[in-house]
Design an enzyme around this catalytic site. Structure first.
Site, PDB file in Angstrom:
ATOM      1  N   THR A 163     -78.186  42.557  66.298  1.00 13.99           N
ATOM      2  CA  THR A 163     -78.658  41.167  66.325  1.00 13.99           C
ATOM      3  C   THR A 163     -80.113  41.184  66.795  1.00 13.99           C
ATOM      4  O   THR A 163     -80.569  42.168  67.369  1.00 13.99           O
ATOM      5  CB  THR A 163     -77.833  40.322  67.319  1.00 13.99           C
ATOM      6  OG1 THR A 163     -77.997  40.898  68.616  1.00 13.99           O
ATOM      7  CG2 THR A 163     -76.372  40.305  66.970  1.00 13.99           C
TER       8      THR A 163
ATOM      9  N   GLU B 172     -72.912  38.757  63.256  1.00 13.19           N
ATOM     10  CA  GLU B 172     -71.545  39.037  63.718  1.00 13.19           C
ATOM     11  C   GLU B 172     -70.484  38.663  62.675  1.00 13.19           C
ATOM     12  O   GLU B 172     -69.309  38.947  62.849  1.00 13.19           O
ATOM     13  CB  GLU B 172     -71.266  38.264  65.017  1.00 13.19           C
ATOM     14  CG  GLU B 172     -72.050  38.774  66.226  1.00 13.19           C
ATOM     15  CD  GLU B 172     -73.408  38.107  66.407  1.00 13.19           C
ATOM     16  OE1 GLU B 172     -73.962  37.596  65.401  1.00 13.19           O
ATOM     17  OE2 GLU B 172     -73.916  38.097  67.541  1.00 13.19           O
TER      18      GLU B 172
ATOM     19  N   LYS C 109     -81.476  18.255  75.570  1.00 13.28           N
ATOM     20  CA  LYS C 109     -80.559  17.440  76.362  1.00 13.28           C
ATOM     21  C   LYS C 109     -81.363  16.371  77.078  1.00 13.28           C
ATOM     22  O   LYS C 109     -82.040  16.632  78.060  1.00 13.28           O
ATOM     23  CB  LYS C 109     -79.775  18.319  77.329  1.00 13.28           C
ATOM     24  CG  LYS C 109     -78.925  19.310  76.555  1.00 13.28           C
ATOM     25  CD  LYS C 109     -78.224  20.331  77.412  1.00 13.28           C
ATOM     26  CE  LYS C 109     -77.490  21.326  76.532  1.00 13.28           C
ATOM     27  NZ  LYS C 109     -78.290  22.499  76.144  1.00 13.28           N
TER      28      LYS C 109
ATOM     29  N   TRP D 174     -77.510  14.382  73.403  1.00 12.45           N
ATOM     30  CA  TRP D 174     -78.061  15.545  72.729  1.00 12.45           C
ATOM     31  C   TRP D 174     -78.921  15.126  71.543  1.00 12.45           C
ATOM     32  O   TRP D 174     -78.552  14.221  70.789  1.00 12.45           O
ATOM     33  CB  TRP D 174     -76.946  16.467  72.237  1.00 12.45           C
ATOM     34  CG  TRP D 174     -76.298  17.229  73.343  1.00 12.45           C
ATOM     35  CD1 TRP D 174     -76.423  16.973  74.684  1.00 12.45           C
ATOM     36  CD2 TRP D 174     -75.435  18.345  73.222  1.00 12.45           C
ATOM     37  NE1 TRP D 174     -75.689  17.887  75.398  1.00 12.45           N
ATOM     38  CE2 TRP D 174     -75.067  18.733  74.526  1.00 12.45           C
ATOM     39  CE3 TRP D 174     -74.931  19.076  72.144  1.00 12.45           C
ATOM     40  CZ2 TRP D 174     -74.227  19.815  74.772  1.00 12.45           C
ATOM     41  CZ3 TRP D 174     -74.096  20.141  72.379  1.00 12.45           C
ATOM     42  CH2 TRP D 174     -73.742  20.512  73.701  1.00 12.45           C
TER      43      TRP D 174
HETATM   44  P1  ADP Z   1     -80.171  36.272  64.929  1.00 14.54           P
HETATM   45  O1  ADP Z   1     -79.281  35.635  65.953  1.00 14.54           O
HETATM   46  O2  ADP Z   1     -80.388  37.684  65.052  1.00 14.54           O
HETATM   47  O3  ADP Z   1     -81.319  35.429  64.451  1.00 14.54           O
HETATM   48  P2  ADP Z   1     -78.481  35.900  62.747  1.00 14.54           P
HETATM   49  O4  ADP Z   1     -79.185  36.072  61.471  1.00 14.54           O
HETATM   50  O5  ADP Z   1     -77.185  36.484  62.967  1.00 14.54           O
HETATM   51  O6  ADP Z   1     -79.363  36.517  63.699  1.00 14.54           O
HETATM   52  O7  ADP Z   1     -78.525  34.378  63.165  1.00 14.54           O
HETATM   53  C1  ADP Z   1     -77.390  33.600  63.226  1.00 14.54           C
HETATM   54  C2  ADP Z   1     -77.744  32.227  63.649  1.00 14.54           C
HETATM   55  O8  ADP Z   1     -78.696  31.657  62.756  1.00 14.54           O
HETATM   56  C3  ADP Z   1     -76.602  31.278  63.647  1.00 14.54           C
HETATM   57  O9  ADP Z   1     -75.826  31.392  64.795  1.00 14.54           O
HETATM   58  C4  ADP Z   1     -77.311  29.938  63.537  1.00 14.54           C
HETATM   59  O10 ADP Z   1     -77.794  29.498  64.793  1.00 14.54           O
HETATM   60  C5  ADP Z   1     -78.496  30.259  62.682  1.00 14.54           C
HETATM   61  N1  ADP Z   1     -78.227  29.876  61.283  1.00 14.54           N
HETATM   62  C6  ADP Z   1     -77.822  30.653  60.269  1.00 14.54           C
HETATM   63  N2  ADP Z   1     -77.727  29.949  59.128  1.00 14.54           N
HETATM   64  C7  ADP Z   1     -78.060  28.668  59.434  1.00 14.54           C
HETATM   65  C8  ADP Z   1     -78.154  27.443  58.695  1.00 14.54           C
HETATM   66  N3  ADP Z   1     -77.911  27.377  57.394  1.00 14.54           N
HETATM   67  N4  ADP Z   1     -78.521  26.335  59.372  1.00 14.54           N
HETATM   68  C9  ADP Z   1     -78.789  26.365  60.692  1.00 14.54           C
HETATM   69  N5  ADP Z   1     -78.733  27.481  61.426  1.00 14.54           N
HETATM   70  C10 ADP Z   1     -78.372  28.623  60.812  1.00 14.54           C
END
Ligand code: ADP
Length: 547
Positions: free
Chosen positions: A186, A331, A444, A449
């Site tokens: 990640t 994940e 917040k 929110w």
């Molecule tokens: P990192 O946490 O390493 O940036 P990821 O690519 O696994 O890697 O990111 C996942 C996160 O990205 C999600 O938990 C979410 O917060 C955000 N995310 C992914 N796709 C979307 C989307 N279509 N809209 C909003 N947030 C998104």
């Protein structure tokens, strides 16, 4: 009583084998670091992958060894996915946009035994080679006659030379389908990165799921160009899904600017693509500036961060490209939900349909999800109540590599584990999920929110805005209030007052940002997402005019 069906393990080697036997002459086209366009077929890819697997075996690579890559999207990277995973080792993709110290940290944590790299990243390798004691050799993915020389890199191996010493009669081993196949860390926006270790089984099931019509809807009639990097959660599984269905693959290599991408879309008849919102900004700007159209491009999956509704409209209305908004995480291998209209939505007005398509969408079969309150209790699916999003499924991690961070799951009354995504979301009665925010980005204000994503999406719709971010800033009365940070398009003019006026009537009054600050560019992280941590740092001494 047992069913009486064959027990065939789900292994990634079978995907490439299938593509070779049934779509053997379908092409894989790549722009290379050498500067040219390379083309060959699934049959040739399979043959070379077996050679690589044999060559790595001769090098002493064993089951479970981690082989890292630091590479663009290209055919050699694809060969490594299959060679390394198929032989029983683990393909560990690393994001080259990370800081070299972070890369070295990840290599050491993973204990990589070899690292293959595109020569663009030679300076990174030179910087880290001495700090990575587990790496026995560094493999330059380039033609032998262009092999780099460096006195800073011990045991610098040429990929093509290595491959020529391998035998293509290599037989893929029949592994346990639960064995590890690939590793991706990640981005570590909070603390050190953690490794998601995919299995053969999870990867094959994810590839099947991704191919479904209401997911990516991939077929042998498609020409697929993954803009999303192969180091960003396996290019969202496309290097597995495309050969599974026999689609042509087009790899953009190092050239991700609008002009180079557009050229490949046109010359290779690309029908389908996928990437994070920021990459499409560049492409859309290029086609608009030069008054171009797409002749074959029909669909794109956009995810990784919220896709601005204005981008969905531009693609659809101006270019006839269907946007499929998707949500996922490292994940989750990464696909969780995608937004496509269901049968019952066909008769809705275009505006109502657009509202659904703006959501992050419906789960694919295999993933289950729910939203819960801070007390862990399930919340209703009414499209307005928001809560912490939890997921489970056969391509969701149960723990991080080396048990890092302890048990990440939360357990329900039946004792089933759920993965807490760190996202806050609503789910409507039809099961369409919408991300409100990441829990750490939500603002917040006085116990209520405010979604930074919604405020950003609205700002981006303003014609003078190139990119926008909203962060919460400390406020003595309200705890936090939103601050809008804007990068203007080159040459465009817009004032603070005009931008705030632009929000009027579109949001609840208390959502109105307390101020606007202009910056030259919005900082983006290694996967193209807005770096809110950097912005918070940048604005840490800033006080709101209302404070
Ligand atoms: P990192 O946490 O390493 O940036 P990821 O690519 O696994 O890697 O990111 C996942 C996160 O990205 C999600 O938990 C979410 O917060 C955000 N995310 C992914 N796709 C979307 C989307 N279509 N809209 C909003 N947030 C998104």
């Amino acid at each position: 009583m047992q069913g009486l069906m064959m027990d065939m393990p789900l292994l990634i080697s079978s995907i490439l084998q299938h593509a070779d036997r049934h779509f053997g002459d379908t092409e894989i086209v790549s722009r290379r670091v050498e500067g040219d366009i390379h083309r060959y077929t699934y049959s040739q890819c399979h043959q070379r992958a077996r050679r690589v697997a044999d060559a790595l075996t001769r090098l002493g690579v064993h089951n479970g060894d981690r082989i890292a890559t630091l590479a663009w999207n290209g055919y050699r990277h694809m060969e490594l996915y299959y060679a390394v995973g198929g032989m029983g080792a683990v393909a560990h993709t690393i994001n080259p946009r990370l800081h070299p110290d972070q890369i070295a940290w990840i290599v050491n944590h993973a204990g990589d035994s070899y690292l293959a790299f595109d020569t663009t990243f030679l300076p990174i390798i030179e910087a880290i080679a001495a700090k990575c004691p587990t790496v026995k050799g560094w493999i330059a993915m380039i033609d032998a006659d262009k092999h780099p020389v460096s006195d800073k890199i011990p045991n610098l191996i040429n990929y093509e030379t290595l491959l020529s010493g391998g035998n293509d009669d290599f037989q893929w081993p029949e592994l346990d389908e639960r064995s590890a196949v690939a590793l991706c860390y990640t981005s570590g926006t909070t603390g050190n990165p953690k490794g998601a270790m995919y299995s053969h089984r999870s990867t094959v099931l994810h590839a099947y799921a991704a191919a479904l019509p209401d997911a990516m809807g991939a077929s042998s009639r498609d020409s697929i160009l993954p803009v999303v990097p192969m180091f960003h959660v396996n290019a969202w599984g496309l290097p597995y899904t495309a050969p599974m269905v026999g689609a042509k693959m087009v790899f953009p290599g190092p050239a991700l600017d609008g002009k180079s991408l557009y050229e490949l879309f046109e010359t290779e008849g690309v029908t389908f693509s996928a990437g994070v919102p920021t990459v499409w900004l560049g492409l859309l700007q290029h086609v608009k500036q030069h008054d171009l159209k797409f002749s074959t491009f029909k669909r794109t999956v956009i995810g990784g961060s919220a896709c601005p509704p204005a981008m969905i409209r531009t693609f659809n209305d101006d270019y006839g490209v269907e946007v499929v908004h998707a949500w996922g995480m490292t994940e989750l291998s990464p696909l969780g939900t995608l937004s496509k209209l269901a049968g019952k939505h066909q008769k809705l007005s275009p505006a109502a349909q657009q509202k659904i398509l703006e959501k992050q969408g419906h789960v694919i079969y295999g993933i289950d999800m729910k939203i819960v309150g801070d007390d862990g209790q399930d919340l209703p699916w009414d499209g307005t109540t928001f809560g912490n999003l939890l997921v489970r499924g056969p391509w969701v991690i149960k723990e991080y590599f080396k048990g890092e961070g302890g048990d990440p799951l939360v357990y329900d009354k039946e004792g089933r584990g759920w993965f807490p995504t760190g996202d806050v979301a609503t789910i409507d009665a039809d099961g369409y999920m919408q991300i409100t925010d990441r829990s750490k980005d939500v603002i917040k204000s006085g116990g209520e929110w405010i979604s930074s994503i919604d405020l950003e999406n609205l700002a981006i719709a303003h014609p003078a805005v190139a990119n926008a971010a909203v962060i919460g800033v400390a406020h003595p009365k309200w705890d936090e209030r939103p601050l809008l940070i804007v990068a203007r398009k080159p040459g465009a003019e817009v004032t603070r007052e005009e931008l705030l006026k632009f929000y009027e009537g579109k949001i609840a009054k208390f959502w109105m940002p307390d101020d606007v600050q202009f910056v030259d560019a919005i900082p983006l992280g290694a996967t193209g997402k807005i770096l809110k941590t950097r912005l918070r740092e940048q604005f840490k001494d800033y006080t709101l005019p209302t404070a």
